[in-house]
Write an enzyme that holds these catalytic residues in place. Sequence first.
Site, short mmCIF file in Angstrom:
data_model
loop_
_atom_site.label_atom_id
_atom_site.label_comp_id
_atom_site.label_asym_id
_atom_site.label_seq_id
_atom_site.Cartn_x
_atom_site.Cartn_y
_atom_site.Cartn_z
N LYS A 54 0.85 -1.21 0.00
CA LYS A 54 0.00 0.00 0.00
C LYS A 54 0.88 1.25 0.00
O LYS A 54 0.64 2.20 -0.76
CB LYS A 54 -0.96 -0.02 1.20
CG LYS A 54 -2.08 -1.04 1.03
CD LYS A 54 -2.93 -1.28 2.28
CE LYS A 54 -3.94 -2.41 2.01
NZ LYS A 54 -4.76 -2.78 3.16
N GLN A 98 -5.04 -1.76 9.31
CA GLN A 98 -4.98 -3.08 8.69
C GLN A 98 -5.57 -4.12 9.65
O GLN A 98 -5.24 -4.15 10.84
CB GLN A 98 -3.51 -3.41 8.36
CG GLN A 98 -3.33 -4.69 7.57
CD GLN A 98 -3.86 -4.61 6.14
OE1 GLN A 98 -3.96 -3.52 5.55
NE2 GLN A 98 -4.20 -5.74 5.57
N ASP A 121 -11.46 2.30 3.38
CA ASP A 121 -11.82 0.88 3.41
C ASP A 121 -13.30 0.67 3.14
O ASP A 121 -13.72 -0.42 2.75
CB ASP A 121 -11.53 0.30 4.81
CG ASP A 121 -10.26 -0.51 4.88
OD1 ASP A 121 -9.79 -0.95 3.81
OD2 ASP A 121 -9.75 -0.70 5.99
N1 GUN Z 1 -7.17 -7.12 5.90
C1 GUN Z 1 -7.47 -7.88 4.81
N2 GUN Z 1 -8.10 -7.14 3.88
C2 GUN Z 1 -8.21 -5.89 4.40
C3 GUN Z 1 -8.76 -4.68 3.90
O1 GUN Z 1 -9.30 -4.60 2.79
N3 GUN Z 1 -8.67 -3.60 4.74
C4 GUN Z 1 -8.10 -3.69 5.97
N4 GUN Z 1 -8.09 -2.59 6.72
N5 GUN Z 1 -7.58 -4.80 6.44
C5 GUN Z 1 -7.64 -5.89 5.66
#
Ligand code: GUN
Length: 301
Positions: A54, A98, A121
Amino acid sequence: MTAKVIDGTAAAENVLATVKSATQKLVADTGIQPGIAVIIVGEDPASQSYVRSKGKRAEECGFKSETYRLPADTPEADLLALIDKLNKDDSIHGFLVQLPVPDHIDDGKVIQAVDPDKDVDGFNFVNVGRLVTGQLGEAFVPCTPNGSMVLLRRALGAADLSGLNAVVVGRSNIVGKPMAHLLLAANATVTIAHSRTKDLPGLCRTADILVAAVGRPEMIKADWVKPGACVIDVGINRVPAPEKGEGKYKVVGDVAYDECAEVAGSITPVPGGVGKMTVAMLMASTLASACRKAGVEPPSY
Ligand code: GUN
């Protein structure tokens, strides 16, 4: 029939190129540089890898990018205080924590603490509500289903899915449910199927659009697929691959790819399908947040 392969790697690069050029224009026209922050609590290797990717993509897009790496024993109150700080930081247009977070932290509380207008998200109740009520212009939509819709539009060559039956296998809050609402907003006739569904193969065979998001390796077989259907495989499953050597693994989807590709009209591979779209759409949502702030129309994909 041999299915057209939907190239998620190329589609993701395409989205990122659009984000990068729109970011350059936004900065030149308004002086606003999109800003993203990612918080990770603990050392989970898969999460660490996602977070690195990211940050890397954000920098490639020309964003301001911050990563907060907190120890696994961080008190919940400290995490909530950091969220509060980012909610108030005008240079950050989108951020996320996350998941999963360690057990002593309430992930529901964390998600609801994020300002809905920075919740890239799309997990906060406000954004879920915007999606469900069809206010897509204001919603942040979870990145994986959002990216799956981009692939679907590319495969079918149309944004309007009127008259098409869609079956989404899986009812998670992160993929299955938002995917179903996106398909509904595009005028598809949508069924959400899950582990308690009767005659799942028969139901899947009614689908012009079949989305698999269950986390069960190669569960969907060729005789579950309607000839000519568009198959979107959201699964990412690590399974033993003794053919590659002792102790080796490979990644497969929820769809038995080789056999289903003989029946489908178009299909996403794993890897190389939906996976790469998730981070690309996170960048697209962060740019959209900065565009909203600047009163500029964000790009569409
Ligand atoms: N963990 C796995 N997929 C995601 C996601 O799309 N967003 C977040 N914040 N954590 C994750």
